[in-house]
Design a protein around this motif. Structure first.
Motif, short mmCIF file in Angstrom:
data_model
loop_
_atom_site.label_atom_id
_atom_site.label_comp_id
_atom_site.label_asym_id
_atom_site.label_seq_id
_atom_site.Cartn_x
_atom_site.Cartn_y
_atom_site.Cartn_z
N MET A 1 13.58 34.91 -18.72
CA MET A 1 12.89 33.37 -19.75
C MET A 1 11.99 33.64 -20.60
O MET A 1 11.17 32.10 -21.38
CB MET A 1 11.35 33.65 -18.71
CG MET A 1 10.56 32.59 -18.37
SD MET A 1 11.09 31.08 -17.37
CE MET A 1 10.74 31.46 -15.71
N THR A 2 11.99 33.99 -21.95
CA THR A 2 11.08 34.01 -22.98
C THR A 2 12.24 33.09 -23.97
O THR A 2 10.95 32.23 -25.13
CB THR A 2 11.11 35.49 -23.70
OG1 THR A 2 10.35 36.27 -23.08
CG2 THR A 2 10.12 35.74 -25.18
N ASP A 3 13.31 33.08 -23.94
CA ASP A 3 14.03 32.70 -24.69
C ASP A 3 13.71 30.42 -24.42
O ASP A 3 13.29 29.66 -24.96
CB ASP A 3 15.74 32.50 -24.82
CG ASP A 3 15.80 33.83 -25.84
OD1 ASP A 3 14.36 33.84 -27.16
OD2 ASP A 3 16.32 34.26 -25.96
N PHE A 4 13.68 30.83 -22.68
CA PHE A 4 13.73 29.06 -22.32
C PHE A 4 12.08 28.36 -22.70
O PHE A 4 11.86 27.45 -22.70
CB PHE A 4 13.99 29.64 -20.18
CG PHE A 4 14.36 28.26 -20.36
CD1 PHE A 4 14.14 27.23 -20.28
CD2 PHE A 4 12.23 27.74 -19.54
CE1 PHE A 4 14.51 26.21 -19.71
CE2 PHE A 4 11.65 26.93 -18.42
CZ PHE A 4 13.70 26.10 -18.76
N VAL A 87 6.46 33.62 -10.41
CA VAL A 87 6.63 32.44 -9.97
C VAL A 87 5.18 31.80 -10.68
O VAL A 87 5.33 29.91 -10.38
CB VAL A 87 5.14 33.04 -8.67
CG1 VAL A 87 5.08 32.47 -7.82
CG2 VAL A 87 6.22 34.44 -7.87
N PHE A 88 4.06 32.08 -10.97
CA PHE A 88 3.14 30.88 -12.06
C PHE A 88 4.00 30.27 -12.88
O PHE A 88 3.50 29.04 -12.93
CB PHE A 88 2.42 31.72 -12.66
CG PHE A 88 1.33 32.84 -11.79
CD1 PHE A 88 0.34 31.27 -10.89
CD2 PHE A 88 0.61 33.67 -11.45
CE1 PHE A 88 -0.30 31.45 -10.00
CE2 PHE A 88 -0.45 34.10 -10.71
CZ PHE A 88 -1.13 32.82 -9.95
N GLN A 89 4.99 31.22 -13.63
CA GLN A 89 5.83 29.96 -14.77
C GLN A 89 6.47 28.88 -14.25
O GLN A 89 6.99 27.83 -14.54
CB GLN A 89 7.07 31.40 -15.16
CG GLN A 89 5.47 32.65 -16.72
CD GLN A 89 6.68 33.43 -17.26
OE1 GLN A 89 7.63 33.93 -16.94
NE2 GLN A 89 6.10 33.42 -18.05
N TYR A 90 7.61 29.54 -13.09
CA TYR A 90 7.87 28.40 -12.73
C TYR A 90 7.47 26.82 -11.57
O TYR A 90 7.65 25.73 -11.72
CB TYR A 90 9.20 29.07 -10.89
CG TYR A 90 10.52 29.91 -11.59
CD1 TYR A 90 11.32 29.46 -12.51
CD2 TYR A 90 10.22 30.71 -10.93
CE1 TYR A 90 11.98 29.99 -12.78
CE2 TYR A 90 11.80 31.82 -11.97
CZ TYR A 90 12.05 31.43 -12.30
OH TYR A 90 13.36 31.96 -12.97
N ILE A 91 6.10 27.28 -11.35
CA ILE A 91 5.29 26.59 -11.17
C ILE A 91 4.66 25.40 -12.28
O ILE A 91 4.71 24.32 -12.52
CB ILE A 91 4.28 27.41 -10.17
CG1 ILE A 91 4.36 28.24 -8.57
CG2 ILE A 91 3.29 26.28 -9.85
CD1 ILE A 91 3.48 28.41 -8.55
N MET A 96 5.32 20.75 -15.12
CA MET A 96 4.84 19.53 -16.17
C MET A 96 6.28 18.93 -16.38
O MET A 96 6.09 17.49 -16.65
CB MET A 96 5.78 20.58 -17.77
CG MET A 96 4.35 21.59 -17.67
SD MET A 96 4.95 22.87 -18.96
CE MET A 96 5.18 22.11 -20.73
N ILE A 97 7.22 19.55 -15.65
CA ILE A 97 8.46 17.89 -15.08
C ILE A 97 8.32 17.18 -14.38
O ILE A 97 8.13 15.97 -14.99
CB ILE A 97 9.66 19.14 -14.60
CG1 ILE A 97 9.68 19.61 -15.65
CG2 ILE A 97 10.86 17.83 -14.15
CD1 ILE A 97 10.85 20.38 -15.15
#
Length: 203
Positions: A1-4, A87-91, A96-97
């Motif tokens: 996830m860090t690279d993304f 979970v918070f990152q996907y939210i 944002m999108i």
């Protein structure tokens, strides 16, 4: 996830600026024959708000650029660990999108009425349909949601400061624009205010 996250956040804000501000502004400028960026450059209080907006954008650009160059350092610096989860990152990504699409749709509804700032020299049409039937300020709503998403995706004290500062400036700008629209459209705008919420109306 860090690279993304490292690549997603800076690319997102670059696209947000290029499409939602620069691209739309160029298109509107061709139609109305003038620059839709009407933020004042004098020493008024309103001009100061515009200056603070620019400083926040510059700071955001610098912060996201550092994220691209030094992802581990930036993601760990001043981290709010309780919010550091997938979970918070996907939210955050979803918000944002969604906000990016929402802002573009709102700007398309505005058509020639789109302005960056308050245009006191040319009366603009009052838009009340589409996303404007849910929010009197859908562009500012989208910007706020994008900053919330940014904070959830990168939960640091610095991203929280960007959200809080940006939200304060947005709320000040909204009230300045609402006073202007009330002067321009009078009772029509007053009726619209009673029907639709400042940020969001749920039916």
């Amino acid at each position: 996830m860090t690279d993304f996250i490292r690549f997603f956040i800076p690319i997102y804000f670059i696209l947000f600026f290029l499409v939602s501000f620069l691209g739309i502004s160029i298109a509107v400028a061709k139609k109305i024959g003038k620059n839709p960026n009407v933020l004042p450059k004098d020493d008024s209080a309103y001009a100061l708000v515009g200056l603070y907006f620019k400083l926040v954008l510059m700071g955001l650009f610098m912060y996201t650029s550092l994220l691209l160059l030094f992802p581990d350092i930036i993601m760990d610096a001043f981290k709010i660990s309780v919010l550091d989860s997938d979970v918070f990152q996907y939210i955050g990504i979803a918000l944002m999108i969604f906000s990016f699409i929402w802002v573009i749709v709102a700007q398309l509804y505005m058509k020639d009425s789109w302005r960056i700032g308050i245009d006191d020299k040319l009366k603009t049409k009052l838009i009340t349909n589409g996303v404007f039937s849910f929010s009197r300020n859908p562009v500012f709503l989208g910007m706020t949601v994008s900053l919330i998403g940014f904070f959830l995706l990168l939960p640091t004290m610095i991203s929280l400061i960007f959200f809080l500062t940006g939200n304060i400036l947005i709320q000040v700008q909204i009230r300045l624009e609402e006073d202007h629209l009330l002067k321009q459209h009078g009772e029509t705008y007053e009726t619209y205010k009673k029907r639709v919420g400042r940020m969001l109306s749920l039916y």
